[in-house]
Enzyme design. Structure first.
Site, PDB file in Angstrom:
ATOM      1  N   LEU A 137       0.861  -1.174   0.000  1.00  0.00           N
ATOM      2  CA  LEU A 137       0.000   0.000   0.000  1.00  0.00           C
ATOM      3  C   LEU A 137       0.901   1.229   0.000  1.00  0.00           C
ATOM      4  CD1 LEU A 137      -2.680  -0.913   2.728  1.00  0.00           C
ATOM      5  CD2 LEU A 137      -2.967  -1.026   0.247  1.00  0.00           C
ATOM      6  N   ASP A 138       0.427   2.301  -0.606  1.00  0.00           N
ATOM      7  CA  ASP A 138       1.186   3.542  -0.570  1.00  0.00           C
ATOM      8  C   ASP A 138       1.356   4.008   0.876  1.00  0.00           C
ATOM      9  OD1 ASP A 138       1.179   3.514  -3.341  1.00  0.00           O
ATOM     10  OD2 ASP A 138      -0.596   4.795  -3.487  1.00  0.00           O
ATOM     11  N   LYS A 139       2.367   4.812   1.106  1.00  0.00           N
ATOM     12  CA  LYS A 139       2.682   5.293   2.453  1.00  0.00           C
ATOM     13  C   LYS A 139       1.456   5.852   3.170  1.00  0.00           C
ATOM     14  CE  LYS A 139       5.364   8.913   4.788  1.00  0.00           C
ATOM     15  NZ  LYS A 139       6.337  10.027   4.608  1.00  0.00           N
ATOM     16  N   THR A 141      -1.799   5.471   2.356  1.00  0.00           N
ATOM     17  CA  THR A 141      -3.022   4.675   2.258  1.00  0.00           C
ATOM     18  C   THR A 141      -3.096   3.768   3.479  1.00  0.00           C
ATOM     19  OG1 THR A 141      -3.010   4.710  -0.157  1.00  0.00           O
ATOM     20  CG2 THR A 141      -4.278   2.967   0.896  1.00  0.00           C
ATOM     21  N   ARG A 236      -5.683   5.648  -7.503  1.00  0.00           N
ATOM     22  CA  ARG A 236      -5.442   7.084  -7.593  1.00  0.00           C
ATOM     23  C   ARG A 236      -5.359   7.535  -9.058  1.00  0.00           C
ATOM     24  NH1 ARG A 236      -0.198   7.631  -3.989  1.00  0.00           N
ATOM     25  NH2 ARG A 236      -0.508   9.864  -4.403  1.00  0.00           N
TER      26      ARG A 236
END
Length: 319
Positions: A137-139, A141, A236
């Site tokens: 997961l993105d930082k 998220t 996104r």
């Protein structure tokens, strides 16, 4: 530290005609298909002593020899960082990642990551590539991530991801008010001018995102997204491509949209929301050892609940 992997297997008659990478996945099932493909390309997995391409067809009775190295994660430090553990057994671990936590060490984030926390929580993960992390997961998220605690579990979970049999749902708060849900089927690749960004790109990899409306406000919408693929920044990028970028997404979202006549607290939270409004809410897959169907859910974090409350209050007040 590294470990040497040495193994041989004879190709049975039932795999005659199969591609090398497919046969290798059957015969060395404790390793993921991607890892085996990498070893084939490096010449560390050979056919009768000779290098071959992953797509090479086998006739049967060949000997596959695997001589490779596995780096463990002891080059990274274990750190006592709290984890929100949703589920754990001998084969896998499900965690609810907070905003601000990077998943894997990289330039600019050498420690303080989920991987560092995992090595402290379960030191044996040092023997598993990427400390068992199966997807990312993105930082900024939040939400659910699955971690394999054994090599066979990692291979099985990666295979499920590649076969698109893992169900992943996300909650997001988007700018704009779509009339209904939709499917975004558009390939994603590296942005041609900005290497920090991804973009819908004809030369990119296939990517499919489904989204539906959960709750609509005056100028924003709570949506639920379901992934078929797992490209970097996929939701996104796809939501921005559909003209519904996420609140707080500085990379893809552009300027915040303020509802006309909105109260100052709502304006402030929309201007200052510190991250993309995205949360991995649900994971469903087959247990890598038992085959049992597993489903996990993570409630919305406080910042998203507060954002939705402000939007809901504005919507009700201004009707």
């Amino acid at each position: 530290m590294t470990r040497t992997v040495d193994a041989t297997a004879r190709v049975p008659a039932c795999l005659a005609g199969a591609r090398l990478d497919q046969a290798a996945a059957e015969l060395f099932g404790e390793y993921s298909r991607q890892r085996l493909k990498t070893w084939i390309n490096r010449g560390e997995l050979t056919v009768d002593g000779a290098r071959a391409k992953p797509k090479a067809r086998l006739h049967g009775e060949e000997t596959l020899a695997l001589h490779a190295t596995l780096e463990d994660e002891q080059r990274f430090v274990a750190q006592n960082i709290p984890l929100d553990v949703v589920f754990e057994d001998d084969h896998l671990l499900i965690v609810n990642k907070p905003a601000g936590m990077v998943v894997h060490p990289a330039a600019g984030n050498p420690d303080g990551t989920l991987l560092n926390a995992l090595l402290h929580h379960h030191p044996a993960l040092a023997e598993i590539p990427r400390a068992g992390i199966v997807h990312r997961l993105d930082k900024d998220t939040t939400g659910l991530l699955m971690i394999a605690k054994t090599l066979p579990a990692q291979a099985a979970l990666v295979e499920q991801l590649q076969a698109r049999t893992v169900s992943r749902q996300y909650d997001a708060v988007a700018i704009g008010t779509p009339v209904a849900g939709a499917t975004v089927d558009a390939p994603i690749g590296r942005h041609p001018k900005d290497r920090k960004r991804q973009a819908v790109n004809a030369s990119g990899k296939p990517a499919v995102t489904h989204f539906r409306v959960v709750e609509r406000f005056r100028t924003h919408t709570h949506v639920r997204c379901r992934l078929e693929t797992g490209r970097t920044h996929q939701i996104r990028v796809h939501m921005a491509h559909a003209c519904y970028p996420l609140i707080g997404d500085a990379l893809y979202g552009g300027r915040p949209k303020l509802p006309p006549g909105a109260a100052e607290p709502l304006k402030e939270i929309l201007r200052e929301f510190p991250r993309q409004a995205l949360h991995a809410r649900r994971l469903a897959f087959q247990h890598p050892h038992t085959g049992q169907e597993m489903t996990f859910r993570a409630p919305l974090p406080d910042d998203l609940l507060m954002l939705l409350d402000y939007l809901r209050e504005d919507h009700q007040t201004m009707r």
